[in-house]
Design an enzyme around this catalytic site. Structure first.
Site, mmCIF file in Angstrom:
data_model
loop_
_atom_site.group_PDB
_atom_site.id
_atom_site.type_symbol
_atom_site.label_atom_id
_atom_site.label_comp_id
_atom_site.label_asym_id
_atom_site.label_seq_id
_atom_site.Cartn_x
_atom_site.Cartn_y
_atom_site.Cartn_z
ATOM 1 N N LYS A 11 10.982 13.672 50.200
ATOM 2 C CA LYS A 11 12.054 14.576 49.774
ATOM 3 C C LYS A 11 12.782 14.035 48.526
ATOM 4 C CE LYS A 11 12.784 16.426 54.448
ATOM 5 N NZ LYS A 11 13.812 16.649 55.522
ATOM 6 N N TYR A 51 11.957 26.831 54.885
ATOM 7 C CA TYR A 51 12.865 26.484 55.980
ATOM 8 C C TYR A 51 13.483 27.721 56.635
ATOM 9 C CZ TYR A 51 12.717 21.452 54.955
ATOM 10 O OH TYR A 51 12.324 20.131 54.800
ATOM 11 N N ASN A 114 17.074 12.806 54.705
ATOM 12 C CA ASN A 114 16.307 11.921 55.584
ATOM 13 C C ASN A 114 14.910 11.594 55.069
ATOM 14 O OD1 ASN A 114 15.228 14.389 56.084
ATOM 15 N ND2 ASN A 114 15.747 14.454 58.259
ATOM 16 N N HIS A 117 9.569 14.743 55.285
ATOM 17 C CA HIS A 117 9.282 15.853 56.194
ATOM 18 C C HIS A 117 7.969 15.586 56.901
ATOM 19 C CE1 HIS A 117 8.662 19.988 57.639
ATOM 20 N NE2 HIS A 117 7.408 19.852 57.245
ATOM 21 N N GLU A 128 2.331 25.215 56.333
ATOM 22 C CA GLU A 128 3.058 24.447 55.306
ATOM 23 C C GLU A 128 2.106 23.884 54.252
ATOM 24 O OE1 GLU A 128 6.572 23.210 58.469
ATOM 25 O OE2 GLU A 128 5.255 21.644 57.683
#
Ligand code: IDP
Ligand code: MG
Length: 139
Positions: A11, A51, A114, A117, A128
């Site tokens: 990310k 998302y 975080n 993914h 995805e």
């Protein structure tokens, strides 16, 4: 039917902090083969679509802002039991709860930022992966 592939994104926070190499090293050392990979940046529409399952959550706006603010590394990974084993490797969503040695424990700053993914099911791994890659980009 179970598959042996999962989808990941390093990310924007992980890319900004220069952690691409260290995270890819852990992924490779854990037995995952890279099937597809690229540096890319999600548009607002991309992030809202990717998302969509979270679009009623209070953090949705913050999540879209975060995921679009800079480039990510998107990748498809292959290994026996890929989805479950990769979720184990990355650790809990909140790095405060993540096990020692996991990627989120090592590299994530908070529950929102975080670092990485990982798909949560074989079905979502396929969706995805196809969101980010064409068939000719998968090896
Ligand atoms: P996961 O990434 O571990 O599968 P999800 O519940 O699917 O976690 O949430 C997707 C992403 O949304 C998380 O990785 C994180 O970036 C963000 N997120 C999840 N829960 C929160 C929260 O309570 N506050 C802020 N951001 C959150
Ligand atoms: Mg999830």
């Amino acid at each position: 039917m179970a598959t042996n592939r999962t989808f990941t994104m390093l990310k924007p926070d992980a890319v900004e902090k220069g952690h691409i190499g260290a995270i890819l090293e852990k992924i490779s050392a854990s037995g995952f083969r890279i099937v597809a990979m690229k540096l890319t940046q999600m548009t607002k529409n991309d992030a809202e679509t990717f998302y969509a399952i979270h679009n009623q959550r209070p953090f949705f706006g913050e999540l879209v802002e975060y995921m679009t603010r800079g480039p990510i590394v998107a990748a498809i990974l292959e290994k026996d039991n890929a989805v479950e084993d990769f979720r184990t490797l990355i650790g809990a969503t909140n790095p405060a709860d993540a096990a020692e040695g996991t990627i989120r424990k090592l590299f994530a700053a908070s529950i929102s930022e975080n670092a990485v993914h990982g798909s949560d099911s074989d079905e979502n791994a396929a969706i995805e992966g196809a969101f980010h890659f064409s068939g000719r980009e998968m090896f």
